[in-house]
Design an enzyme around this catalytic site. Structure first.
Site, PDB file in Angstrom:
ATOM      1  N   GLU A 160     -12.720   3.247   3.281  1.00 38.92           N
ATOM      2  CA  GLU A 160     -13.579   4.277   3.883  1.00 38.92           C
ATOM      3  C   GLU A 160     -12.743   5.430   4.435  1.00 38.92           C
ATOM      4  O   GLU A 160     -13.179   6.581   4.433  1.00 38.92           O
ATOM      5  CB  GLU A 160     -14.447   3.657   4.991  1.00 38.92           C
ATOM      6  N   GLU A 198     -16.974  -6.139   3.351  1.00 38.49           N
ATOM      7  CA  GLU A 198     -17.607  -6.459   4.641  1.00 38.49           C
ATOM      8  C   GLU A 198     -18.688  -7.532   4.503  1.00 38.49           C
ATOM      9  O   GLU A 198     -18.913  -8.312   5.425  1.00 38.49           O
ATOM     10  CB  GLU A 198     -18.220  -5.199   5.268  1.00 38.49           C
TER      11      GLU A 198
HETATM   12  N1  3HC Z   1      -7.963  -7.467  10.463  1.00 37.65           N
HETATM   13  C1  3HC Z   1      -7.151  -8.257  11.145  1.00 37.65           C
HETATM   14  N2  3HC Z   1      -6.280  -9.104  10.578  1.00 37.65           N
HETATM   15  C2  3HC Z   1      -6.246  -9.115   9.241  1.00 37.65           C
HETATM   16  C3  3HC Z   1      -7.080  -8.311   8.456  1.00 37.65           C
HETATM   17  C4  3HC Z   1      -7.972  -7.436   9.122  1.00 37.65           C
HETATM   18  N3  3HC Z   1      -8.792  -6.620   8.466  1.00 37.65           N
HETATM   19  N4  3HC Z   1      -6.833  -8.556   7.162  1.00 37.65           N
HETATM   20  C5  3HC Z   1      -5.866  -9.483   7.139  1.00 37.65           C
HETATM   21  N5  3HC Z   1      -5.515  -9.824   8.389  1.00 37.65           N
HETATM   22  C6  3HC Z   1      -4.471 -10.766   8.797  1.00 37.65           C
HETATM   23  C7  3HC Z   1      -4.732 -12.173   8.295  1.00 37.65           C
HETATM   24  O1  3HC Z   1      -5.532 -12.888   9.187  1.00 37.65           O
HETATM   25  C8  3HC Z   1      -3.341 -12.728   8.194  1.00 37.65           C
HETATM   26  O2  3HC Z   1      -2.953 -13.102   9.489  1.00 37.65           O
HETATM   27  P1  3HC Z   1      -2.006 -14.393   9.728  1.00 37.65           P
HETATM   28  O3  3HC Z   1      -0.755 -14.064   9.002  1.00 37.65           O
HETATM   29  O4  3HC Z   1      -1.896 -14.426  11.198  1.00 37.65           O
HETATM   30  O5  3HC Z   1      -2.759 -15.543   9.141  1.00 37.65           O
HETATM   31  C9  3HC Z   1      -2.501 -11.520   7.802  1.00 37.65           C
HETATM   32  O6  3HC Z   1      -3.271 -10.383   8.152  1.00 37.65           O
HETATM   33  C10 3HC Z   1      -2.201 -11.441   6.328  1.00 37.65           C
HETATM   34  O7  3HC Z   1      -3.409 -11.594   5.609  1.00 37.65           O
HETATM   35  P2  3HC Z   1      -3.506 -12.534   4.335  1.00 37.65           P
HETATM   36  O8  3HC Z   1      -2.830 -13.831   4.590  1.00 37.65           O
HETATM   37  O9  3HC Z   1      -4.930 -12.575   3.936  1.00 37.65           O
HETATM   38  O10 3HC Z   1      -2.623 -11.707   3.299  1.00 37.65           O
HETATM   39  P3  3HC Z   1      -2.836 -11.486   1.755  1.00 37.65           P
HETATM   40  O11 3HC Z   1      -1.699 -10.646   1.319  1.00 37.65           O
HETATM   41  O12 3HC Z   1      -3.101 -12.788   1.091  1.00 37.65           O
HETATM   42  O13 3HC Z   1      -4.181 -10.621   1.604  1.00 37.65           O
HETATM   43  C11 3HC Z   1      -5.715  -8.852   2.085  1.00 37.65           C
HETATM   44  C12 3HC Z   1      -4.244  -9.307   2.080  1.00 37.65           C
HETATM   45  C13 3HC Z   1      -6.229  -8.777   0.643  1.00 37.65           C
HETATM   46  C14 3HC Z   1      -5.761  -7.493   2.706  1.00 37.65           C
HETATM   47  C15 3HC Z   1      -6.564  -9.873   2.870  1.00 37.65           C
HETATM   48  O14 3HC Z   1      -5.938 -10.100   4.111  1.00 37.65           O
HETATM   49  C16 3HC Z   1      -7.968  -9.453   3.148  1.00 37.65           C
HETATM   50  O15 3HC Z   1      -8.825  -9.600   2.291  1.00 37.65           O
HETATM   51  N6  3HC Z   1      -8.241  -8.979   4.385  1.00 37.65           N
HETATM   52  C17 3HC Z   1      -9.563  -8.683   4.846  1.00 37.65           C
HETATM   53  C18 3HC Z   1     -10.074  -7.409   4.278  1.00 37.65           C
HETATM   54  C19 3HC Z   1     -11.450  -7.122   4.836  1.00 37.65           C
HETATM   55  O16 3HC Z   1     -12.334  -7.943   4.849  1.00 37.65           O
HETATM   56  N7  3HC Z   1     -11.631  -5.883   5.289  1.00 37.65           N
HETATM   57  C20 3HC Z   1     -12.876  -5.456   5.822  1.00 37.65           C
HETATM   58  C21 3HC Z   1     -12.819  -5.541   7.296  1.00 37.65           C
HETATM   59  S1  3HC Z   1     -14.345  -5.135   8.041  1.00 37.65           S
HETATM   60  C22 3HC Z   1     -14.350  -3.447   8.043  1.00 37.65           C
HETATM   61  O17 3HC Z   1     -13.450  -2.820   7.572  1.00 37.65           O
HETATM   62  C23 3HC Z   1     -15.518  -2.832   8.699  1.00 37.65           C
HETATM   63  C24 3HC Z   1     -15.591  -1.371   8.446  1.00 37.65           C
HETATM   64  O18 3HC Z   1     -16.451  -1.112   7.363  1.00 37.65           O
HETATM   65  C25 3HC Z   1     -16.103  -0.653   9.655  1.00 37.65           C
END
Ligand code: 3HC
Length: 696
Positions: free
Chosen positions: A111, A131
């Site tokens: 976004e 999301e």
């Molecule tokens: N916020 C906080 N922590 C996050 C995060 C986030 N958005 N995304 C990942 N992390 C953390 C994980 O919990 C993990 O922490 P840890 O090492 O303490 O366990 C660390 O970052 C690394 O993450 P992964 O182990 O998942 O690392 P990968 O390399 O396997 O994957 C990724 C990376 C593809 C970015 C994956 O972490 C992911 O899918 N993250 C979530 C993405 C997501 O859902 N984003 C939407 C958030 S909601 C939003 O944006 C609302 C908005 O529209 C207003």
């Protein structure tokens, strides 16, 4: 003259003549926590106020662009500035802003890109609006800007599936303007220069109009009402995307309200528990430390399980030696693996040009001695202790020193299996779930003597196979099947006492399970449970109410479910219909047992079934079979089709509260005090007001 300054700890500005670079550096995934939001806002405002810079380029440091909002902040009081406001400030910037995205740009990360005036993707980029997987919807303009750039169908697809869109597709759909190779900072400088030179056009996304597509909105809304009536955020996504017809201020306000409302739901809490739980299961000391090599894996048994396990390893790039005792069995195994791999190609999980190379990593053999060269063996043969003892005795003589010896048994005693070898420290259980190349759960079963590096190797294997490895201790059925064995009786008792199998299934599907227990039984094969009941007949507790009468009689007719065309349901092509002969069987059993059937509401069915599940899950935590409640939750989410939005049985238990659960068990115990017993841990929690979440 180049000059750099920190706006705060996570955001910096670098000036190069007319160009201003803004760098986001918030490891590990550059989530937009409060400091990032504030820093971005300040950076853009300062640059506009100062004058001087003629173009701004935003990029991120580290392995990925921005993974979205900081999920750890969810559920806590919001800290200003709000993400959509920051992005509107960026979009409104007088100085044109470009963004350079690498790795994954997800949720709020994507976004952010959408709010800039031109977007460059670095090769390998994937963008997405995940999301929905957190029980939410895009809340910082995603539902407003994607439809303006790529149309309503694409916006609905992205926001409702949460899928990661590859860079090439994003380019074709107009979500990014260019795809380039290189280091994000270098690409940012070049892109900014192109803006200055008029080679890269900039525009405000919200100045565009969403191309009208009422039909797509209507069709999707109708489909969701039918297929996901109990979910909250998908319906809100359609509303918010529809609002992109409106001017930015109004559309964003509708999106924001929907986002805030979603944030308040238990579904959001359940799904965020699932997000962190998936990562927490391997965050324990047992999963860390030294591991043994995993360069070649041996699989014994070419049946459904063995072939699925072999497929999973091959898809992860690990060469497999597949051992069977007879040529026809081996041929069947190879055929199943080939079919699985072809399926992976057709589902887009494996590139077609990699198919032959992947299959080329498979060595089928009848010679067990071939296992001398493997690093880890997974035995996946018939569930009989004698057979397993024999195999592990042979493996002891064949395998190299240090090789890990694993059994895929779903309930047998790993210690007894380990005792058949001279190296019990090398033995553990690796319990896969069928189909093993699809289901993500892997129970990693620790024997009394399993060495620390062997256990850590189990977790390393789970990671390589992209599975969720959960530590379990030895007991009949480990975590999942032990709990299943208990609560499936609750479903049988409900049927004996008056509900129909279909009513039980419908009620639980309404709760969120993809399939009710009788449909699952038909799918898995009713003969499996029948065999287990026969196996345990001699040791059955005489005080326990027998739950297998109806299922036994169904099986005695040769009806094992889908594979025989009949089980609880009849399968004749279309949707399954309840088997009328089962109703007769149920009537007969009730009459024989002198049961007067009574009515159950759907809620009663859900309450009894879930309370039974929670009771045994609590015992599994209490006696240490599972290390923590979250481990049980993840077993159910990734192995048993438990609805993700409910977070898992023990997360769900917290939403009910221990006191209420104890009350229920005591009430049900009036009918059957043997089956319904309050686990001491639950009694204690009811007294001191603690939750399962406190034990994680
Ligand atoms: N916020 C906080 N922590 C996050 C995060 C986030 N958005 N995304 C990942 N992390 C953390 C994980 O919990 C993990 O922490 P840890 O090492 O303490 O366990 C660390 O970052 C690394 O993450 P992964 O182990 O998942 O690392 P990968 O390399 O396997 O994957 C990724 C990376 C593809 C970015 C994956 O972490 C992911 O899918 N993250 C979530 C993405 C997501 O859902 N984003 C939407 C958030 S909601 C939003 O944006 C609302 C908005 O529209 C207003």
């Amino acid at each position: 003259m180049a000059e750099s300054r920190q706006v705060n700890d996570l955001i910096s500005i670098e000036r190069q003549g007319d160009i201003a670079l803004i760098c986001i550096d918030n490891p590990p995934v550059n989530a937009t926590g409060q400091q990032v939001r504030e820093g971005l806002q300040k950076a853009v405002e300062q640059l506009n106020a100062e004058g001087g810079a003629k173009v701004i380029a935003i990029y991120a440091a580290g392995r990925t662009f921005v993974a979205g909002a900081d999920i750890k902040e969810f559920g806590k009081p919001p800290q200003p500035p709000a993400l959509p406001d920051v992005f509107n400030i960026i979009e409104d910037s007088e100085i044109p802003v470009t963004s350079v995205m690498h790795g994954t740009a997800l949720g709020g990360g994507f976004e952010l890109g959408l709010a800039t005036h031109a977007r460059i993707g670095i090769e390998g980029l994937r963008v997405g609006l995940p999301e929905i997987n957190l029980g939410l919807l895009p809340g910082a303009g995603g539902t407003q800007r994607v439809p303006r750039l790529a149309g309503i169908p694409m916006a609905l697809d992205m926001a409702l599936s949460g899928r990661m869109v590859p860079a090439q597709e994003a380019l074709e759909k107009g979500l990014i303007d260019r795809l380039e190779a290189g280091d994000p900072r270098d690409v940012a400088i070049a892109a900014a220069q192109d803006v200055l030179d008029g080679k890269l056009q900039t525009r405000r996304t919200c100045d565009l109009d969403t191309p009208k597509d009422d039909a797509a909105l209507e069709e999707t809304a109708t489909m969701l009402r039918k297929k996901q009536p109990h979910m909250f955020s998908p319906h809100k996504i359609v509303e918010a995307v529809r609002a992109s017809y409106l001017p930015r201020t109004e559309g964003m306000a509708i999106e924001r309200q929907a986002f805030v409302d979603s944030m308040d739901t238990p579904q959001r809490a359940g799904m965020i528990h699932a997000f962190f739980g998936e990562r927490a299961v391997s965050g324990i000391p047992e999963a860390k430390g030294d591991t043994r090599p995993l360069d070649r894996i041996g699989v014994i048994g070419g049946g459904t399980m063995g072939s699925g396990i072999a497929t999973s390893c091959l898809l992860a790039g690990i060469p497999v030696t597949l051992v069977e005792v007879a040529q026809d069995g081996l041929d069947r195994g190879v055929a199943t693996i080939t079919k699985n791999i072809d399926g992976a190609v057709s589902r887009g999980k494996l590139a077609a040009d990699k198919r032959d190379a992947v299959l080329g990593m498979l060595t089928p053999t009848l010679a067990m001695e071939e296992l001398a060269r493997v690093d880890l063996v997974i035995e996946a043969v018939f569930e009989k202790m004698d057979v397993k003892r024999d195999i592990f005795g042979k493996l002891d003589g064949i395998c190299k020193q240090g090789a890990v010896l694993a059994s895929n048994t779903s309930y047998l005693d790993i210690n007894e299996i380990a005792a058949c070898t001279s190296r019990p420290q090398d033995v553990l259980g690796l319990h896969f779930f069928s189909p093993a190349h699809v289901m993500r759960l892997l129970e990693i079963v620790q024997g009394e003597k399993t060495a620390a590096d062997v256990l850590a190797t189990g977790f390393a294997l789970a990671k390589k196979l992209k599975k969720v490895g959960v530590l379990a201790q030895v007991c009949d059925g480990f975590i999942g099947n032990r709990i299943l064995a208990h609560y499936s009786k609750a479903a049988s008792y409900l049927v004996l006492d008056g509900a129909s199998p279909q009513q039980v299934d419908d009620a639980l599907e309404g709760f969120g399970f993809a399939m009710g227990p009788h449909k699952v039984g038909d799918l898995a094969g009713l003969d499996i449970g029948w065999m287990t009941r026969k196996r345990k007949a001699d040791t059955r507790d005489p005080n326990e109410r027998y739950a297998g009468d109806v299922a036994d009689r169904i099986c005695e007719n040769g009806w094992f479910g889908r594979k025989t065309g009949k089980g609880y349901y009849v399968y004749e092509g279309g949707a399954p219909v309840p088997n009328p002969e089962v109703a007769t069987i149920i009537d007969t059993v009730r009459t024989e047992k002198g049961i007067t059937p009574r009515e159950f509401t759907d809620q009663e069915i859900i309450d009894r079934y879930m309370t039974a599940m929670i009771s045994e899950a609590a015992r599994v935590v209490e006696d240490g079979t599972a290390k923590r409640p979250v481990d049980v939750d993840m077993v159910f989410l990734f192995g048993y089709g438990f609805p993700r939005f409910r977070g898992g049985p023990l997360h769900y238990a917290d939403t009910i509260g221990a006191a209420e659960l104890v009350e229920r068990i005591k009430t049900y115990a009036k009918e059957d005090p043997h089956y319904w017993q309050v686990p001491p841990i639950l009694e204690k929690m009811a007294q001191d007001g603690t939750k399962f979440a406190d034990l994680n």
